[in-house]
Design a protein around this motif. Structure first.
Motif, short mmCIF file in Angstrom:
data_model
loop_
_atom_site.label_atom_id
_atom_site.label_comp_id
_atom_site.label_asym_id
_atom_site.label_seq_id
_atom_site.Cartn_x
_atom_site.Cartn_y
_atom_site.Cartn_z
N PRO A 156 0.82 -1.23 0.00
CA PRO A 156 0.00 0.00 0.00
C PRO A 156 0.86 1.28 0.00
N PHE A 157 0.52 2.17 -0.90
CA PHE A 157 1.12 3.51 -0.97
C PHE A 157 -0.01 4.54 -0.92
N TYR A 158 0.38 5.79 -0.70
CA TYR A 158 -0.60 6.87 -0.82
C TYR A 158 -0.03 7.98 -1.70
N ILE A 159 -0.92 8.74 -2.30
CA ILE A 159 -0.51 9.85 -3.15
C ILE A 159 -0.13 11.02 -2.24
N ALA A 160 1.16 11.35 -2.22
CA ALA A 160 1.65 12.42 -1.37
C ALA A 160 1.68 13.76 -2.09
N GLY A 161 1.64 13.74 -3.42
CA GLY A 161 1.67 14.97 -4.19
C GLY A 161 1.16 14.72 -5.60
N LYS A 162 0.55 15.72 -6.19
CA LYS A 162 0.00 15.63 -7.54
C LYS A 162 0.33 16.94 -8.24
N VAL A 163 1.18 16.89 -9.27
CA VAL A 163 1.70 18.10 -9.91
C VAL A 163 1.41 18.04 -11.41
N VAL A 164 0.75 19.06 -11.93
CA VAL A 164 0.47 19.15 -13.36
C VAL A 164 1.74 19.56 -14.09
N GLU A 165 2.19 18.75 -15.04
CA GLU A 165 3.41 19.01 -15.79
C GLU A 165 3.13 19.64 -17.16
N SER A 166 1.96 19.36 -17.73
CA SER A 166 1.56 19.92 -19.02
C SER A 166 0.06 19.72 -19.16
N ASP A 167 -0.48 20.06 -20.32
CA ASP A 167 -1.92 19.88 -20.53
C ASP A 167 -2.34 18.42 -20.46
N VAL A 168 -1.40 17.50 -20.66
CA VAL A 168 -1.78 16.08 -20.72
C VAL A 168 -1.01 15.19 -19.75
N ILE A 169 -0.01 15.72 -19.07
CA ILE A 169 0.82 14.89 -18.17
C ILE A 169 0.79 15.45 -16.75
N THR A 170 0.53 14.57 -15.80
CA THR A 170 0.55 14.92 -14.38
C THR A 170 1.46 13.97 -13.63
N SER A 171 2.26 14.50 -12.73
CA SER A 171 3.14 13.67 -11.90
C SER A 171 2.47 13.34 -10.58
N HIS A 229 -12.11 7.91 -24.52
CA HIS A 229 -12.72 6.85 -25.31
C HIS A 229 -11.72 5.77 -25.70
N ASP A 230 -10.44 6.04 -25.45
CA ASP A 230 -9.40 5.06 -25.73
C ASP A 230 -9.41 4.01 -24.62
N PRO A 231 -9.30 2.71 -24.96
CA PRO A 231 -9.25 1.69 -23.90
C PRO A 231 -8.15 1.95 -22.88
N ASN A 232 -7.06 2.59 -23.32
CA ASN A 232 -5.97 2.90 -22.40
C ASN A 232 -6.31 4.03 -21.44
N GLY A 233 -7.45 4.70 -21.67
CA GLY A 233 -7.76 5.89 -20.88
C GLY A 233 -8.40 5.63 -19.54
N VAL A 234 -8.76 4.39 -19.25
CA VAL A 234 -9.49 4.10 -18.01
C VAL A 234 -8.69 4.53 -16.78
N VAL A 235 -7.44 4.08 -16.69
CA VAL A 235 -6.64 4.37 -15.50
C VAL A 235 -6.12 5.80 -15.52
N SER A 236 -5.61 6.24 -16.67
CA SER A 236 -5.02 7.59 -16.72
C SER A 236 -6.07 8.66 -16.43
N ASN A 237 -7.27 8.49 -16.95
CA ASN A 237 -8.31 9.48 -16.68
C ASN A 237 -8.74 9.45 -15.23
N HIS A 240 -5.97 11.29 -13.33
CA HIS A 240 -6.00 12.73 -13.59
C HIS A 240 -7.22 13.39 -12.97
N ASN A 241 -8.39 12.77 -13.12
CA ASN A 241 -9.65 13.45 -12.80
C ASN A 241 -10.20 13.11 -11.43
N GLU A 242 -9.89 11.93 -10.91
CA GLU A 242 -10.53 11.49 -9.67
C GLU A 242 -9.56 11.34 -8.50
N ALA A 243 -8.37 10.86 -8.76
CA ALA A 243 -7.43 10.58 -7.67
C ALA A 243 -6.98 11.88 -7.00
N SER A 244 -6.84 11.83 -5.68
CA SER A 244 -6.47 13.02 -4.91
C SER A 244 -5.33 12.69 -3.95
#
Length: 406
Positions: A156-171, A229-237, A240-244
């Motif tokens: 188990p890990f937790y998200i300690a930080g969320k940083v927007v790197e560009s319009d499409v990439i977040t760290s 709509h891409d099958p690969n988008g399930v986790v990345s979206n 990006h959109n839900e994880a905090s």
């Protein structure tokens, strides 16, 4: 052990497998998931829907058939797949299940052409190959668990930080819940992230490159948001959109064979297409720290400045290290990019540009990105006569074949 006759039988089936390989592996996965739906919690369904996993498995089977009398020649591929299996939690008990359904799929597709002798040869060959994988993976599991800070399977890990790197990439900065020190890793390696997404029936596991150097109190991954709509988008979206910050997720220990050789003193060239920058910026941070006098060129090819990640991070490295050169190639620069001359090359990476700007005759090359980018880079390097021992590359996802111009 396989008899010489069995080896000859296996090799004789290689052309048929090359013709029908993807049909066989498609049937295999259909059978596998019908009989063992729990395995859908391990396999990447996006790769299944896009046919990538089917093609990758077919290529592995064909390679095994063609080299059945000298399996040591495919050990680099075995090592690469074994790392992926270890990061996913593939265990010895999975191999009989795979073998049973693979043999049924071969028989289903080939029909009467799959004689009893052929099927017996393949049953015995599969066991030989499975034993190799099980042995290699057992060593990886033991090594991973016993290293300082290591663990088995997922933790188990937790998200300690969320940083927007560009319009499409977040760290995402990930820290272990137990607050124990993290194991070190080789620059270029990845981790598996396991998520139970409320809208999804099955658990999703994805591999993400570690985008910052080792020996920190966290792992950093930098995730590109795919089209929803891409099958690969399930986790990345979801990320990006839900994880905090504070959210929990399960993480594997680092894995992977695409790693920087810090014993080499040759000039280093890192070529990234889009989000392929993630393992390479890790390598860059590591080399400037461990080999500060080693000449490094890093090339980042992206669509435009809006989607380019790590620009400031790269700029700071240039200012602090005189041996580092950074080049940006934009295929479709924005008006702001044009106004600010925010690139070194407009369009796509070319042979002439590489020859004019990079130490082609002496450098080690590492490259990662979308398949068309990697094929272009490989063709340019081949055209220049760069030898295979200086070429290092990795696909995001199942291993594919790069089509090169002869």
């Amino acid at each position: 052990m396989l008899t010489e006759q069995q080896k000859d039988t296996i090799k004789a089936t290689a052309p048929v497998l090359r013709e029908h390989g993807t049909t066989i592996t498609t049937r295999f996965y259909q059978l596998l998931f019908e009989k063992h739906p729990k395995l859908l919690n391990i396999f990447n369904q996006a790769n299944q829907k896009q046919g990538k996993q089917q093609r990758a498995l077919a290529n592995s089977i064909i390679a095994s058939a063609e080299h059945i009398d000298q399996l040591e020649s495919i050990m680099p591929v075995v090592e690469q797949i074994a790392h992926k299996h270890r990061s996913l939690g593939i265990k010895p008990e999975h191999y009989p299940i795979v073998g049973e359904n693979l043999l049924i799929a071969i028989k289903d597709v080939l029909g009467d052409a799959a004689t009893d002798d052929i099927m017996q040869a393949w049953e015995d060959a599969y066991q030989v190959i499975a034993d190799i994988f099980i042995s290699v993976e057992a060593d990886l599991y033991e090594e991973t668990e016993q290293q300082p800070g290591g663990w088995k399977d997922f933790k188990p890990f937790y998200i300690a930080g969320k940083v927007v790197e560009s319009d499409v990439i977040t760290s995402f900065y990930l820290k272990p819940v137990d607050e124990q020190p993290l194991p070190t890793f080789e620059p270029g390696q990845y981790i598996s992230v396991k998520l139970d997404i409320p809208s999804e029936t099955y658990t999703n596991i994805r591999q993400y490159s570690l985008s910052y150097k080792p020996n920190q109190s966290y792992f950093r991954i930098s995730v590109k948001r795919e089209d929803e709509h891409d099958p690969n988008g399930v986790v990345s979206n979801y990320l990006h959109n839900e994880a905090s910050v504070g959210d929990l997720l399960d993480v594997s220990a680092p894995a992977g064979e695409f790693t920087l050789d810090t014993n080499s003193t040759k000039p280093l060239v890192l070529l990234a297409g889009g989000v392929g920058i993630t393992p390479l910026i890790n390598m860059l941070h590591t080399v400037v720290e461990q080999q500060p006098s080693r000449p490094v060129s890093i090339v980042h090819a992206v669509r435009n400045g809006d989607v380019q990640a790590f620009e400031q991070e790269l700029t700071d490295l240039v200012l602090d290290h005189q041996h580092v050169n950074i080049y940006t190639i934009l295929s479709h620069p924005t008006a702001d990019d044009e106004a600010n001359k925010h690139y070194h090359q407009k369009g796509f990476i070319t042979y002439d540009w590489m020859k004019d700007h990079l130490p082609m005759d002496e450098a080690d090359f590492y490259f990662c990105g979308p398949k068309p980018f990697m094929e272009a880079v490989m063709n340019h390097l081949n055209q220049h006569g760069v030898t295979e021992d200086r070429l290092n590359f990795e696909f995001f996802g199942p291993q594919e074949e790069l089509e090169t111009v002869q």
